[in-house]
Design an enzyme around this catalytic site. Structure first.
Site, PDB file in Angstrom:
ATOM      1  N   ARG A  86      55.407  33.485  62.488  1.00 24.37           N
ATOM      2  CA  ARG A  86      53.983  33.169  62.583  1.00 24.37           C
ATOM      3  C   ARG A  86      53.240  33.973  61.519  1.00 24.37           C
ATOM      4  NH1 ARG A  86      55.425  29.347  64.945  1.00 24.37           N
ATOM      5  NH2 ARG A  86      54.866  28.624  67.037  1.00 24.37           N
ATOM      6  N   HIS A 116      54.990  24.991  57.029  1.00 23.48           N
ATOM      7  CA  HIS A 116      55.438  25.124  58.429  1.00 23.48           C
ATOM      8  C   HIS A 116      56.498  24.058  58.788  1.00 23.48           C
ATOM      9  CE1 HIS A 116      54.152  26.962  62.495  1.00 23.48           C
ATOM     10  NE2 HIS A 116      55.413  26.546  62.562  1.00 23.48           N
TER      11      HIS A 116
HETATM   12  P1  NAP Z   1      62.898  34.003  71.376  1.00 17.41           P
HETATM   13  O1  NAP Z   1      64.144  33.359  71.838  1.00 17.41           O
HETATM   14  O2  NAP Z   1      61.818  34.246  72.361  1.00 17.41           O
HETATM   15  O3  NAP Z   1      63.311  35.382  70.688  1.00 17.41           O
HETATM   16  C1  NAP Z   1      62.391  36.323  70.347  1.00 17.41           C
HETATM   17  C2  NAP Z   1      63.106  37.548  69.794  1.00 17.41           C
HETATM   18  O4  NAP Z   1      62.103  38.449  69.295  1.00 17.41           O
HETATM   19  C3  NAP Z   1      63.887  38.303  70.858  1.00 17.41           C
HETATM   20  O5  NAP Z   1      65.059  38.845  70.308  1.00 17.41           O
HETATM   21  C4  NAP Z   1      62.931  39.416  71.250  1.00 17.41           C
HETATM   22  O6  NAP Z   1      63.528  40.599  71.751  1.00 17.41           O
HETATM   23  C5  NAP Z   1      62.284  39.713  69.922  1.00 17.41           C
HETATM   24  N1  NAP Z   1      61.013  40.398  70.120  1.00 17.41           N
HETATM   25  C6  NAP Z   1      59.923  39.977  70.818  1.00 17.41           C
HETATM   26  N2  NAP Z   1      58.947  40.914  70.791  1.00 17.41           N
HETATM   27  C7  NAP Z   1      59.451  41.944  70.068  1.00 17.41           C
HETATM   28  C8  NAP Z   1      58.941  43.217  69.701  1.00 17.41           C
HETATM   29  N3  NAP Z   1      57.708  43.610  70.081  1.00 17.41           N
HETATM   30  N4  NAP Z   1      59.716  44.030  68.971  1.00 17.41           N
HETATM   31  C9  NAP Z   1      60.961  43.642  68.594  1.00 17.41           C
HETATM   32  N5  NAP Z   1      61.503  42.449  68.916  1.00 17.41           N
HETATM   33  C10 NAP Z   1      60.755  41.622  69.639  1.00 17.41           C
HETATM   34  O7  NAP Z   1      62.247  33.169  70.184  1.00 17.41           O
HETATM   35  P2  NAP Z   1      62.923  32.043  69.277  1.00 17.41           P
HETATM   36  O8  NAP Z   1      63.115  30.784  70.036  1.00 17.41           O
HETATM   37  O9  NAP Z   1      64.101  32.656  68.600  1.00 17.41           O
HETATM   38  O10 NAP Z   1      61.751  31.801  68.208  1.00 17.41           O
HETATM   39  C11 NAP Z   1      61.180  32.850  67.475  1.00 17.41           C
HETATM   40  C12 NAP Z   1      59.895  32.428  66.825  1.00 17.41           C
HETATM   41  O11 NAP Z   1      60.153  31.624  65.695  1.00 17.41           O
HETATM   42  C13 NAP Z   1      58.986  31.552  67.670  1.00 17.41           C
HETATM   43  O12 NAP Z   1      58.219  32.331  68.576  1.00 17.41           O
HETATM   44  C14 NAP Z   1      58.123  30.865  66.652  1.00 17.41           C
HETATM   45  O13 NAP Z   1      56.967  31.633  66.412  1.00 17.41           O
HETATM   46  C15 NAP Z   1      58.999  30.869  65.403  1.00 17.41           C
HETATM   47  N6  NAP Z   1      59.418  29.523  64.994  1.00 17.41           N
HETATM   48  C16 NAP Z   1      58.993  29.063  63.786  1.00 17.41           C
HETATM   49  C17 NAP Z   1      59.405  27.812  63.360  1.00 17.41           C
HETATM   50  C18 NAP Z   1      59.003  27.311  62.001  1.00 17.41           C
HETATM   51  O14 NAP Z   1      59.258  26.155  61.686  1.00 17.41           O
HETATM   52  N7  NAP Z   1      58.414  28.097  61.168  1.00 17.41           N
HETATM   53  C19 NAP Z   1      60.233  27.036  64.171  1.00 17.41           C
HETATM   54  C20 NAP Z   1      60.635  27.546  65.389  1.00 17.41           C
HETATM   55  C21 NAP Z   1      60.225  28.800  65.791  1.00 17.41           C
HETATM   56  P3  NAP Z   1      64.444  40.586  73.067  1.00 17.41           P
HETATM   57  O15 NAP Z   1      65.727  39.937  72.631  1.00 17.41           O
HETATM   58  O16 NAP Z   1      64.605  42.006  73.413  1.00 17.41           O
HETATM   59  O17 NAP Z   1      63.693  39.776  74.095  1.00 17.41           O
HETATM   60  C1  GLV Z   2      57.336  26.057  65.450  1.00 17.26           C
HETATM   61  O1  GLV Z   2      56.709  26.801  64.772  1.00 17.26           O
HETATM   62  C2  GLV Z   2      57.790  26.366  66.771  1.00 17.26           C
HETATM   63  O2  GLV Z   2      57.391  27.412  67.297  1.00 17.26           O
HETATM   64  O3  GLV Z   2      58.559  25.572  67.328  1.00 17.26           O
END
Ligand code: NAP
Ligand code: GLV
Length: 310
Positions: A225, A273
């Site tokens: 983000r 994005h």
């Molecule tokens: P997720 O499964 O919720 O994983 C989040 C990770 O971040 C976990 O390992 C978590 O730690 C860690 N985390 C959260 N808060 C933290 C902190 N304060 N300090 C250190 N680590 C922290 O999320 P995801 O599904 O992998 O997705 C991640 C993000 O990618 C989404 O929230 C979204 O914003 C972004 N995204 C972007 C796109 C794009 O096209 N650009 C697409 C999809 C997603 P723990 O393991 O300890 O819980």
């Molecule tokens: C895209 O940014 C997502 O969070 O799926």
């Protein structure tokens, strides 16, 4: 009050194809595109619906986000805190994110930005080769997406460090957790890949002081983000020659305004994005499975922890 089994799903996917997919996956459910009969709607699936919509749906039992990051949902005053908010778990996004992260890693390792600049000058100047083993990658966030990205890059032979809130165990990845571990990790990182959710703790995390901890010439990949990265700090570190480049997919304001200096910076590459887009078939399959769980009274997968913010 005991809720009855959900029967009507309001879909706001921005494309009528979503409604057809949901209807096909859930033949027992009424799938609607507009909240005309607001009292009948007990489920919602969508992304950034119009402000105030949730306050007009008194019988909602669950909200399904058509994406992984739910920060925009959590900022909404009309979304009751007691309502289950369910996000996508990978659903085909991790594979795309691996490719995106690799784009950044290869750009750094193979001097792509430097060669592009040299091409402008018609200059033939081979740079010192860099090996995979000499390309240190750090992945911030080891969740559904980050863990797979870290693992895949490690599998390709890159030394990968991973950072999360609680300590994770990802095969082949040097894992650490918590703020005190972040500085030492940044100091030993050539390519930083941010895959953290946007929360109260991560917004503004990549500020000037932290970006300045990266070694000279490092490249920043932000695919999480935009509010987690200080764009002005990034630009000033690029201008100072401290950082080597940035591959940016997300921005504090989207679309990135045409006058924003990031567009013009020669060491910045911008994508709109699209690092990992939601794949409708995979998303509907996952949400439909959750709706069936809800109808059977079972726990759904991917419910957002409101206190953690992700
Ligand atoms: P997720 O499964 O919720 O994983 C989040 C990770 O971040 C976990 O390992 C978590 O730690 C860690 N985390 C959260 N808060 C933290 C902190 N304060 N300090 C250190 N680590 C922290 O999320 P995801 O599904 O992998 O997705 C991640 C993000 O990618 C989404 O929230 C979204 O914003 C972004 N995204 C972007 C796109 C794009 O096209 N650009 C697409 C999809 C997603 P723990 O393991 O300890 O819980
Ligand atoms: C895209 O940014 C997502 O969070 O799926």
């Amino acid at each position: 009050m005991q809720s009855s089994a959900p029967r009507t799903l309001l879909v706001r996917g921005g494309d009528p194809r979503w409604n057809a997919l949901f209807a096909a996956a859930l033949p027992g459910l009424r799938v609607v595109a507009a909240p005309d009969d607001a009292e009948s709607i007990d489920l919602f699936a969508g992304w950034n619906p119009e402000p105030g919509l949730f306050a007009r749906l008194p019988r909602l039992q669950a909200v399904f986000a058509l994406g992984a990051g739910v920060d925009a949902f959590l900022r909404r005053p009309d979304l009751p805190g007691s309502l289950p908010l369910v996000r996508l778990l990978d659903a085909g996004m991790a594979e795309q994110m691996i490719e995106y992260a690799l784009l950044g890693v290869l750009a750094w390792q193979r001097h792509l930005l430097r060669y592009e600049a040299l091409q402008q000058q018609h200059a033939w100047q081979p740079q010192a080769p860099r090996t995979r083993a000499g390309t240190r990658v750090a992945v911030l966030g080891l969740g559904e997406i980050g863990a797979q990205v870290a693992r895949a890059l490690s599998g390709l032979g890159y030394p990968v460090a991973g950072w999360s809130r609680t300590l994770r165990d990802v095969p082949g990845v040097r894992c650490s957790a918590g703020l005190p571990a972040l500085g030492p990790l940044l100091e030993a990182t050539d390519v930083l890949v941010n895959l953290l959710p946007s929360t109260a703790d991560t917004r503004g995390l990549l500020d000037h002081a932290r970006l300045a901890q990266l070694p000279s010439g490092a490249l920043v990949v932000n695919a999480a983000r935009g509010d987690q990265l200080d764009a002005e700090a990034l630009l000033s570190l690029l201008d100072d020659g401290r950082l080597g480049g940035a591959l940016l997919d997300v921005f504090a304001s989207e679309p990135l305004p045409p006058e924003h200096p990031l567009w013009r910076h020669p060491q910045v590459r911008i994508t709109p994005h699209v690092a990992a887009v939601t794949l409708p078939e995979r998303a509907v399959e996952q949400i439909a499975a959750n709706i069936l769980r809800l109808q059977r009274g079972e726990a759904m997968h991917g419910i957002v922890d409101r206190a953690r913010g992700y």
